[in-house]
Design a protein around this motif. Structure first.
Motif, PDB file in Angstrom:
ATOM      1  N   SER A 279      30.739  36.755  34.861  1.00 40.91           N
ATOM      2  CA  SER A 279      31.280  35.769  35.801  1.00 40.91           C
ATOM      3  C   SER A 279      32.812  35.864  35.873  1.00 40.91           C
ATOM      4  O   SER A 279      33.409  35.768  36.959  1.00 40.91           O
ATOM      5  CB  SER A 279      30.843  34.373  35.398  1.00 40.91           C
ATOM      6  OG  SER A 279      31.370  34.044  34.120  1.00 40.91           O
ATOM      7  N   GLU A 280      33.460  36.037  34.720  1.00 42.30           N
ATOM      8  CA  GLU A 280      34.917  36.166  34.728  1.00 42.30           C
ATOM      9  C   GLU A 280      35.372  37.409  35.508  1.00 42.30           C
ATOM     10  O   GLU A 280      36.333  37.360  36.286  1.00 42.30           O
ATOM     11  CB  GLU A 280      35.424  36.229  33.294  1.00 42.30           C
ATOM     12  CG  GLU A 280      35.314  34.909  32.538  1.00 42.30           C
ATOM     13  CD  GLU A 280      35.811  35.030  31.112  1.00 42.30           C
ATOM     14  OE1 GLU A 280      36.296  36.147  30.764  1.00 42.30           O
ATOM     15  OE2 GLU A 280      35.719  34.044  30.363  1.00 42.30           O
ATOM     16  N   VAL A 281      34.665  38.510  35.287  1.00 47.62           N
ATOM     17  CA  VAL A 281      35.035  39.747  35.993  1.00 47.62           C
ATOM     18  C   VAL A 281      34.817  39.598  37.492  1.00 47.62           C
ATOM     19  O   VAL A 281      35.659  39.994  38.319  1.00 47.62           O
ATOM     20  CB  VAL A 281      34.219  40.924  35.431  1.00 47.62           C
ATOM     21  CG1 VAL A 281      34.411  42.166  36.289  1.00 47.62           C
ATOM     22  CG2 VAL A 281      34.618  41.210  33.993  1.00 47.62           C
ATOM     23  N   LEU A 282      33.679  38.991  37.884  1.00 43.87           N
ATOM     24  CA  LEU A 282      33.411  38.791  39.306  1.00 43.87           C
ATOM     25  C   LEU A 282      34.464  37.891  39.950  1.00 43.87           C
ATOM     26  O   LEU A 282      34.970  38.167  41.049  1.00 43.87           O
ATOM     27  CB  LEU A 282      32.023  38.218  39.507  1.00 43.87           C
ATOM     28  CG  LEU A 282      30.845  39.180  39.287  1.00 43.87           C
ATOM     29  CD1 LEU A 282      29.531  38.408  39.343  1.00 43.87           C
ATOM     30  CD2 LEU A 282      30.850  40.277  40.338  1.00 43.87           C
ATOM     31  N   LEU A 283      34.800  36.805  39.281  1.00 42.69           N
ATOM     32  CA  LEU A 283      35.800  35.890  39.822  1.00 42.69           C
ATOM     33  C   LEU A 283      37.165  36.570  39.939  1.00 42.69           C
ATOM     34  O   LEU A 283      37.889  36.390  40.940  1.00 42.69           O
ATOM     35  CB  LEU A 283      35.882  34.647  38.931  1.00 42.69           C
ATOM     36  CG  LEU A 283      36.748  33.490  39.454  1.00 42.69           C
ATOM     37  CD1 LEU A 283      36.203  32.978  40.787  1.00 42.69           C
ATOM     38  CD2 LEU A 283      36.781  32.354  38.439  1.00 42.69           C
TER      39      LEU A 283
END
Length: 414
Positions: free
Chosen positions: A36-40
């Motif tokens: 999720s952090e990478v996608l955001l």
């Protein structure tokens, strides 16, 4: 999942500037928080103003987050992601994340060299080169006008869709007639056969043209060979008039050399003649000036004697003696002048005497005699000039002799 994909993903994220260190061990087990952090972070790199909720605590929040990211990537970046693999958050999710990171990494490589040279302040400013974009601007305007015209025509056609739909349904519902279809097929077959026949005729014509061109080429080659052979024979044969031509050419060369020699001699003789004439003219002018000066001096002396004629006897005798002395001196001067002139003329004339041929001949002796005769004639001319001067002087002396008569009578009185 493969080791190569994990390694490429970690290196790309490090190159893109991801703040957190990612190792290849993070995706051996599901790790949704990291995904999720990478996608955001990737979404923010594409569009910093995008508002996607980062809550992923519950299952519904995670599903909503994955759907929002997939929709954003599909609409903005035109990248299709597999939501199921993303939701798994393991090595299969790395393949989906690699799709997004590869695009960013490729863009960074293309602009990496330019961005390395530009400072942070210059990178914040947008620079547009309008000069190079004028053609693109014109093309964009043309496309915009075409889009508007096409949209207007599409709108009109869609307005007629109701009527056309009914006609289309009727034509589709109508049963197909085999006779008409067979007739149309025959017509199409005949057209195709006709085109095939035309093509065959063209091919046959091409073959005939090719054969005729080859025949012409062969004919030209034969003519060229014959012409070359004839040229070689003509070059090898010596013309009949060549000997006479060479002989005449030698004679012409001799004549030209003699012509040049005569022309030089003629020009030299003309120059000598011009110099002689110029010297004669100068001497003549000098003699004329001297004669004019002597005449003026004699006139002045005569006037002086006439004015002093009324003086006493002693003065008259003295004047007579002086006048006689002056007359004698004048005669001597004139005689010397005339002799010098004749001598100079004789010398100038002697320069002209001569011929272009050498050797002593009788003509040269005759010419020597003629020179002696010329000298004698010049002496006679000098004597004539002296006689003329003497004729002038007696008149003056007679004029002077008339005046002293009364003086002699006065002496007799004494």
């Amino acid at each position: 999942m493969s080791f190569r994909d994990l390694r490429n993903f970690t290196e790309m994220m490090r190159a893109l500037g991801y703040p957190r260190l990612i190792s290849m061990e993070n995706f051996h087990t599901p790790n949704f928080m990291l995904v999720s952090e990478v996608l955001l972070w990737l979404v923010k790199r594409y569009e910093p103003q995008t508002d996607i909720p980062p809550d992923v605590e519950t299952e519904q929040d995670r599903v909503f987050f994955i759907k929002a990211v997939a929709q954003f990537m599909a609409t903005k970046v035109h990248i299709k992601l597999n939501t199921k693999k993303l939701y798994q958050a393991d090595g299969y999710a790395v393949k989906e994340l690699l799709k997004v990171t590869s695009v960013l990494y490729g863009a960074m490589n293309t602009k990496g060299v330019e961005r390395a040279d530009v400072s942070e302040e210059d990178s914040s400013k947008l620079k547009f080169d309008l000069g190079s974009k004028i053609a693109d601007l014109k093309a964009a305007r043309q496309l915009a006008s075409e889009i508007t015209s096409k949209g207007a025509s599409l709108y009109d056609l869609l307005g007629k869709e109701v009527e056309l739909r009914e006609a289309r349904t009727e034509s589709i519902a109508r049963p197909l007639e085999i006779n008409e279809a067979e007739k149309m097929m025959k017509i199409a077959i005949d057209c195709v056969l006709e085109q095939v026949q035309k093509t065959k005729d063209m091919l046959n014509n091409v073959a005939l043209d090719e054969a005729s061109l080859e025949a012409k080429i062969e004919k030209r080659k034969l003519e060229l060979e014959r012409s070359q052979k004839r040229l070689q024979t003509l070059q090898s044969v010596r013309p009949a008039f060549m000997d006479e031509y060479e002989k005449i050419e030698k004679q012409l060369q001799k004549q030209y050399s003699s012509y040049l020699e005569k022309f030089r001699n003629l020009s030299y003789m003309e120059q000598l003649l011009d110099d002689h004439r110029r010297i004669e003219q100068e001497m003549f002018e000098e003699a004329a000036n001297m004669l004019h000066l002597t005449q003026n001096r004699l006139k002045e002396e005569e006037q002086h004697l006439l004015k002093s004629g009324n003086n006493d006897d002693s003065d008259v005798e003295i004047q007579e003696d002086e006048g006689s002395d002056s007359e004698v001196e004048d005669r001597q001067i004139m005689k010397q002048r005339t002799t010098t002139e004749t001598l100079l003329q004789g010398r100038a004339g002697a320069r002209i005497v001569g011929t272009m041929q050498g050797g002593d001949t009788e003509e040269e002796e005759d010419s020597g005699d003629s020179e002696i005769d010329l000298d004698e004639d010049e002496d006679e001319e000098e004597d004539d000039m002296e006689d003329d001067s003497m004729e002038i002087s007696p008149s003056k002396s007679s004029h002077r002799a008339r005046k002293p008569e009364p003086l002699e009578e006065s002496d007799n009185d004494f």
